[in-house]
Design a protein around this motif. Structure first.
Motif, short mmCIF file in Angstrom:
data_model
loop_
_atom_site.label_atom_id
_atom_site.label_comp_id
_atom_site.label_asym_id
_atom_site.label_seq_id
_atom_site.Cartn_x
_atom_site.Cartn_y
_atom_site.Cartn_z
N ALA A 23 -3.56 -2.77 6.45
CA ALA A 23 -2.44 -3.39 5.72
C ALA A 23 -2.04 -4.69 6.40
O ALA A 23 -1.84 -5.72 5.74
CB ALA A 23 -1.26 -2.42 5.67
N PHE A 43 3.00 -1.51 4.06
CA PHE A 43 2.66 -0.19 3.54
C PHE A 43 3.91 0.67 3.60
O PHE A 43 4.78 0.49 4.45
CB PHE A 43 1.49 0.45 4.30
N LEU A 72 0.85 -1.18 0.00
CA LEU A 72 0.00 0.00 0.00
C LEU A 72 0.89 1.23 0.00
O LEU A 72 1.83 1.32 0.79
CB LEU A 72 -0.91 0.02 1.22
#
Length: 513
Positions: free
Chosen positions: A212, A219, A194
């Motif tokens: 996440a 992330f 992400l």
């Protein structure tokens, strides 16, 4: 190049110098587990090179590297007799072999066929594309199918940003449900991480971290402007890109800066909006830099396994006013030869729209670049993991070429050539989540660069490329020139899907006035 069956290949591995091999260095060839090379396929032998393997040890002279089926199956001295029929043996006497380079922060890979091929011909065999889209995922599939020349790819989600985002096309995160849906969508589309951005408030960043973890994705991205970098790392962010937030967080006045930011208006139309002032204050904060705070931050990076990706290539490019590129003959010639007309025009328009600088501002930008170089060196010295990324795709930061610029800047900052090379090979691959790339060891992906000069003596020699090995395929001078020719022929007619939205002027380089 021919092929060899499993039985013949295993028999060959058990003969000659290989029979006495250990998994250590020196002496005879070090061999991967038999099953890793058992399917054999095409066999490539690079003989007699000096090898920098990217593991943290020194270079080894007169070394042979054997590749089969896209993997390195043997590394060491000596060459066994009875090579399988069809093996391609390349004499690399006098040459230097390093792992294939990685760029841990790229953009525009969806512009095919030029951008992916530009990475490859310049020795970049792996990239972390930091803003994914359906077009980006399709490019990766084509590369993996072998129908498009390009690097190994790790692909981020679309940019996830706060409700005050200035990024066209970003996925806006206002609620926990927004973060949940964004994480689910990224997982479903095949994203590897992400991507978070500068305008995320604290609660939204927390929500992304939670979701996440729930979907099993890391992330990474910008350190949000309202949060100290220390807090971002403690929340589990995989990497912190650029130098954003770094000098605010390492200033003796750090607590005061972040308290003042929190008290500013939450309204982008207000001239005192926190998102507008944060990058300007960063250009004050470097003058109150605290080495001790930087050391503590480095320790936090190391403790949490987080990476700093400073993208010095783009930071250096914009430390002087970017309109200079319009009169830079080399930059304009590269753009004309390598990039589609639509991208060239987009770059020109963005540069022409750049606000003018006062003489004082120009002086500040150069001083700020020096401060960023010092900070990167201090973090590296104190043990922070550093990965090379360039932010290529920004105007006049060219794919492929930019990694070599990044290497030079890391050395200028104070890293040794060996440490800089590790940042662009093993460490960048690890930052991207790929453990079996970026080294020249048995079992690793067969992604290599053959150089005509020693990069440990002069990091500029990373540009002296004789050949690139990608997924075990040897691209020598003839093959590389063919790719360059194809890039040039394709430039004006390239497939050039428009990106989801150009980065705002404040993303990379100077903030808005």
């Amino acid at each position: 190049m021919g092929t060899v069956d499993r039985r013949s290949f295993l028999a060959w591995l058990s003969t000659g110098a290989v029979a006495a091999a250990t998994l250590g260095r020196g002496g005879s060839l070090a061999v991967a587990e038999a099953e890793r090379g058992a399917t054999a396929g095409e066999v490539l032998v690079l003989r007699g090179a000096t090898v920098f393997d990217g593991t943290g040890t020194g270079a080894t002279a007169d070394t042979t590297v054997v590749c089969a089926s896209g993997r390195i199956v043997a590394v060491g001295r000596g060459l066994p007799g009875g090579l399988p029929a069809g093996a391609r043996v390349v004499d690399c006497s006098g040459a230097f072999v390093i792992p294939g380079l990685w760029d841990a922060h790229t953009h525009s890979t969806e512009i095919t066929p030029t951008v992916p091929a530009l990475h490859l011909v310049h020795g970049v065999t792996g990239v972390r594309e930091m803003r994914g889209s359906p077009a980006t995922h399709e490019v990766r599939r084509r590369i993996e199918r072998g129908t498009l020349a390009g690097p190994r790819m790790v692909v981020a989600s679309n940019t996830l940003d706060g409700p005050d985002s200035r990024v066209p096309g970003a996925t806006l995160i206002e609620t926990d449900d927004d973060a949940r849906e964004a994480a689910n969508a990224a997982r479903q589309e095949g994203a590897d991480l992400l991507k978070v951005y500068s305008f995320l408030p604290r609660d939204q960043h927390t929500a992304i971290a939670r979701h996440a973890d729930r979907v099993g994705l890391p992330f990474a991205g910008h350190s949000p402007s309202l949060l100290p970098v220390h807090e971002v790392i403690r929340r589990g962010q995989r990497s912190v890109e650029h130098n954003y937030g770094m000098h605010l967080s390492t200033s003796v006045d750090a607590e005061d800066y972040f308290a003042r930011l929190a008290a500013l208006p939450d309204e982008p139309t207000d001239p005192n909006w926190w998102g507008r002032l944060a990058p300007l204050w960063e250009r004050e904060a470097f003058r109150t830099y605290d080495r001790g705070r930087a050391g503590a931050l480095a320790g936090l990076f190391a403790e949490h396994g987080a990476w700093h990706v400073p993208t010095l290539a783009v930071e250096s490019a914009y430390a002087r006013h970017p309109t200079r590129f319009l009169d830079d003959d080399q930059a304009q010639e590269r753009a004309r030869r390598w990039l589609p007309a639509s991208l060239r025009e987009q770059w020109r328009a963005r540069v022409q729209a750049w606000p003018e600088w006062s003489p004082e501002r120009a002086e500040t930008e150069l001083a700020y670049l020096d401060a960023r170089l010092r900070l990167v060196a201090d973090l590296a010295e104190d043990g922070a993991p550093v990965a090379a990324g360039t932010d290529c795709g920004s105007p006049y930061v060219f794919p492929g070429v930019a990694v070599h610029d990044e290497l030079a800047l890391l050395v200028r900052a104070g890293l040794s050539p060996a440490r800089a090379l590790r940042a662009a090979t093993r460490d960048a691959a690890r930052c991207a989540g790929i453990a079996d790339a970026g080294t020249v060891v048995a079992g690793a992906h067969a992604d290599l660069v053959v150089l005509d000069a020693d990069p440990l003596a002069d990091i500029g020699n990373s540009r002296a490329i004789r050949a690139v090995v990608t997924r075990g395929a040897y691209l020598g001078p003839t093959e590389r020139q063919r790719l360059f020719d194809e890039i040039e022929r394709a430039a004006d007619g390239s497939e050039a899907p428009q990106p989801a939205g150009p980065a705002p002027a404040s993303c990379c380089g100077p903030p808005p006035e």
